[in-house]
Design a protein around this motif. Structure first.
Motif, mmCIF file in Angstrom:
data_model
loop_
_atom_site.group_PDB
_atom_site.id
_atom_site.type_symbol
_atom_site.label_atom_id
_atom_site.label_comp_id
_atom_site.label_asym_id
_atom_site.label_seq_id
_atom_site.Cartn_x
_atom_site.Cartn_y
_atom_site.Cartn_z
ATOM 1 N N VAL A 68 0.659 -1.215 0.074
ATOM 2 C CA VAL A 68 -0.140 -0.016 -0.014
ATOM 3 C C VAL A 68 0.935 1.249 -0.161
ATOM 4 O O VAL A 68 1.894 1.510 0.699
ATOM 5 C CB VAL A 68 -0.946 0.024 1.232
ATOM 6 N N HIS A 69 0.630 2.231 -0.831
ATOM 7 C CA HIS A 69 1.661 3.276 -0.859
ATOM 8 C C HIS A 69 0.737 4.466 -0.289
ATOM 9 O O HIS A 69 -0.397 4.571 -0.299
ATOM 10 C CB HIS A 69 1.801 3.814 -2.539
ATOM 11 N N LEU A 70 1.419 5.251 0.507
ATOM 12 C CA LEU A 70 0.776 6.384 1.309
ATOM 13 C C LEU A 70 -0.090 7.363 0.408
ATOM 14 O O LEU A 70 -0.926 7.965 0.748
ATOM 15 C CB LEU A 70 1.765 6.901 2.295
ATOM 16 N N ASP B 294 -4.904 12.287 1.328
ATOM 17 C CA ASP B 294 -5.284 13.618 0.631
ATOM 18 C C ASP B 294 -5.081 14.603 1.405
ATOM 19 O O ASP B 294 -5.826 15.007 2.352
ATOM 20 C CB ASP B 294 -6.828 13.246 0.032
ATOM 21 N N PRO B 295 -3.932 15.354 1.434
ATOM 22 C CA PRO B 295 -3.380 16.404 2.329
ATOM 23 C C PRO B 295 -4.627 17.434 3.038
ATOM 24 O O PRO B 295 -4.910 17.525 3.996
ATOM 25 C CB PRO B 295 -2.311 17.098 1.758
ATOM 26 N N PRO B 296 -5.549 17.779 1.904
ATOM 27 C CA PRO B 296 -6.819 18.930 2.367
ATOM 28 C C PRO B 296 -7.712 18.121 3.229
ATOM 29 O O PRO B 296 -8.268 18.874 4.272
ATOM 30 C CB PRO B 296 -7.424 19.211 0.957
ATOM 31 N N VAL B 297 -7.936 16.960 3.415
ATOM 32 C CA VAL B 297 -8.753 15.865 4.313
ATOM 33 C C VAL B 297 -8.031 15.276 5.193
ATOM 34 O O VAL B 297 -8.877 14.355 5.721
ATOM 35 C CB VAL B 297 -9.990 15.548 3.266
ATOM 36 N N THR B 298 -6.973 15.243 5.435
ATOM 37 C CA THR B 298 -6.163 14.525 6.115
ATOM 38 C C THR B 298 -5.757 15.147 7.550
ATOM 39 O O THR B 298 -5.384 16.448 7.118
ATOM 40 C CB THR B 298 -5.168 13.677 5.358
ATOM 41 N N ALA C 43 3.460 21.506 5.601
ATOM 42 C CA ALA C 43 3.855 21.982 4.188
ATOM 43 C C ALA C 43 3.119 21.718 3.160
ATOM 44 O O ALA C 43 2.878 22.517 2.031
ATOM 45 C CB ALA C 43 5.246 21.727 4.063
ATOM 46 N N VAL C 44 2.289 20.765 3.071
ATOM 47 C CA VAL C 44 1.540 19.940 1.968
ATOM 48 C C VAL C 44 0.275 20.459 2.333
ATOM 49 O O VAL C 44 -0.825 19.935 1.642
ATOM 50 C CB VAL C 44 1.884 18.694 1.473
ATOM 51 N N GLY C 45 -0.159 20.981 3.648
ATOM 52 C CA GLY C 45 -1.655 21.307 3.825
ATOM 53 C C GLY C 45 -2.427 20.402 4.520
ATOM 54 O O GLY C 45 -3.600 20.647 4.558
ATOM 55 N N THR C 46 -1.912 19.513 5.409
ATOM 56 C CA THR C 46 -2.204 18.753 6.182
ATOM 57 C C THR C 46 -2.417 19.302 7.520
ATOM 58 O O THR C 46 -1.619 20.045 8.031
ATOM 59 C CB THR C 46 -1.696 17.390 6.465
ATOM 60 N N ARG C 47 -3.754 19.318 7.968
ATOM 61 C CA ARG C 47 -3.831 19.881 9.374
ATOM 62 C C ARG C 47 -3.152 19.007 10.336
ATOM 63 O O ARG C 47 -3.276 17.640 10.492
ATOM 64 C CB ARG C 47 -5.440 19.533 9.822
ATOM 65 N N VAL C 48 -2.465 19.679 11.314
ATOM 66 C CA VAL C 48 -1.679 18.764 12.617
ATOM 67 C C VAL C 48 -2.569 19.023 13.964
ATOM 68 O O VAL C 48 -2.664 20.421 14.311
ATOM 69 C CB VAL C 48 -0.518 19.278 12.808
#
Length: 91
Positions: free
Chosen positions: A3-5, A10-14, A57-62
């Motif tokens: 499985v590839h990450l 999907d950064p905007p919804v991850t 940096a890629v738009g993912t919420r932390v």
């Protein structure tokens, strides 16, 4: 089949969730807890820092989830070693 990450994320919804990854539980503010020592020895704080910076940096919420203890410790669970340790030290 591997499985590839990129197929899962999907950064905007991850979101990346961090729980109890703070200076008082595994960083430089704690010196006498075996879990903190092991985490630092493995480079976990630095690796998580890089992961979170990359995610941002890629738009993912932390999201950083923490626990807190009331001054009188009411409602404090002590059924896990980390919780009991924190309650004794009120950290």
């Amino acid at each position: 089949m591997p499985v590839h990450l990129r197929e899962l994320i999907d950064p905007p919804v991850t979101a990346l969730l961090a729980m109890e990854v703070k200076r008082g539980s595994m960083g430089d503010l704690v010196a006498d807890y075996p879990l903190a020592n092991a985490a630092r020895a493995m480079g976990l704080p630095e690796n998580l820092g890089r992961l979170f910076a990359t995610g941002r940096a890629v738009g993912t919420r932390v999201v950083h989830c923490i626990s807190a203890f009331r001054p009188d410790l009411a409602g404090t669970a002590r059924n896990a070693p980390l919780l009991a340790w924190g309650a004794r030290r009120n950290v």
